[in-house]
Design a protein around this motif. Structure first.
Motif, mmCIF file in Angstrom:
data_model
loop_
_atom_site.group_PDB
_atom_site.id
_atom_site.type_symbol
_atom_site.label_atom_id
_atom_site.label_comp_id
_atom_site.label_asym_id
_atom_site.label_seq_id
_atom_site.Cartn_x
_atom_site.Cartn_y
_atom_site.Cartn_z
ATOM 1 N N THR A 35 8.812 5.522 22.884
ATOM 2 C CA THR A 35 8.705 4.485 23.910
ATOM 3 C C THR A 35 8.154 3.192 23.322
ATOM 4 O OG1 THR A 35 8.382 6.158 25.616
ATOM 5 C CG2 THR A 35 7.687 3.916 26.147
ATOM 6 N N LEU A 36 7.157 3.286 22.469
ATOM 7 C CA LEU A 36 6.600 2.077 21.846
ATOM 8 C C LEU A 36 7.663 1.341 21.036
ATOM 9 C CD1 LEU A 36 3.068 3.176 20.591
ATOM 10 C CD2 LEU A 36 3.578 1.422 22.284
ATOM 11 N N MET A 37 8.451 2.095 20.279
ATOM 12 C CA MET A 37 9.474 1.444 19.457
ATOM 13 C C MET A 37 10.577 0.829 20.313
ATOM 14 S SD MET A 37 9.782 3.706 16.007
ATOM 15 C CE MET A 37 9.704 5.355 16.662
ATOM 16 N N LEU A 38 10.990 1.527 21.358
ATOM 17 C CA LEU A 38 12.065 1.005 22.202
ATOM 18 C C LEU A 38 11.610 -0.171 23.062
ATOM 19 C CD1 LEU A 38 13.818 4.322 23.250
ATOM 20 C CD2 LEU A 38 14.612 2.600 21.617
ATOM 21 N N VAL A 39 10.390 -0.104 23.585
ATOM 22 C CA VAL A 39 9.864 -1.218 24.381
ATOM 23 C C VAL A 39 9.671 -2.442 23.495
ATOM 24 C CG1 VAL A 39 7.836 -2.023 25.666
ATOM 25 C CG2 VAL A 39 8.835 0.194 26.175
ATOM 26 N N PHE A 68 6.696 -7.100 17.949
ATOM 27 C CA PHE A 68 6.517 -6.499 16.636
ATOM 28 C C PHE A 68 5.295 -5.589 16.596
ATOM 29 C CE2 PHE A 68 9.305 -9.954 14.995
ATOM 30 C CZ PHE A 68 10.254 -9.122 14.423
ATOM 31 N N VAL A 69 4.244 -5.938 17.309
ATOM 32 C CA VAL A 69 3.063 -5.072 17.356
ATOM 33 C C VAL A 69 3.407 -3.744 18.030
ATOM 34 C CG1 VAL A 69 0.791 -4.807 18.436
ATOM 35 C CG2 VAL A 69 1.341 -6.885 17.181
ATOM 36 N N LEU A 72 5.404 -1.763 15.479
ATOM 37 C CA LEU A 72 4.526 -1.281 14.420
ATOM 38 C C LEU A 72 3.627 -0.145 14.908
ATOM 39 C CD1 LEU A 72 3.502 -4.569 12.600
ATOM 40 C CD2 LEU A 72 4.962 -2.733 11.752
ATOM 41 N N GLY A 73 3.223 -0.198 16.164
ATOM 42 C CA GLY A 73 2.441 0.910 16.721
ATOM 43 C C GLY A 73 3.238 2.200 16.734
ATOM 44 N N GLY A 74 4.524 2.094 17.110
ATOM 45 C CA GLY A 74 5.390 3.279 17.091
ATOM 46 C C GLY A 74 5.610 3.804 15.690
#
Length: 82
Positions: A35-39, A68-69, A72-74
């Motif tokens: 979800t982090l990467m897709l959002v 980008f943050v 990067l979290g994902g």
């Protein structure tokens, strides 16, 4: 001439084997990572399509940084994935 005393080494004792099974992630880990990467990706796409007016109006190019943050979290979570 006197002989030097020989040093006796203790017998090698291997460390105890760990009895725990393979590490697993909690059930929420994979969905949060994806979800982090897709959002983050969607955030950057919206920023480009609206010429930095949205998702948060008024902060201009900082919308890219937020996207980008999130990405990067994902990706940071992928380093802990088993």
């Amino acid at each position: 001439m006197p002989e030097s005393s020989s040093r006796k080494k203790a017998a090698y004792v291997p460390p105890p084997a760990k009895s725990s099974g393979p590490k697993t992630n909690p059930p929420w880990f994979l969905p949060v990572m994806l979800t982090l990467m897709l959002v983050g990706l969607a955030w950057i796409v919206v920023t480009y399509l609206t010429q930095s007016d949205y998702p948060i109006p008024g902060i201009d190019q900082w919308n890219l940084a937020i996207g980008f943050v999130l990405i990067l979290g994902g990706f940071g979570m992928t380093t802990r994935w088993h």
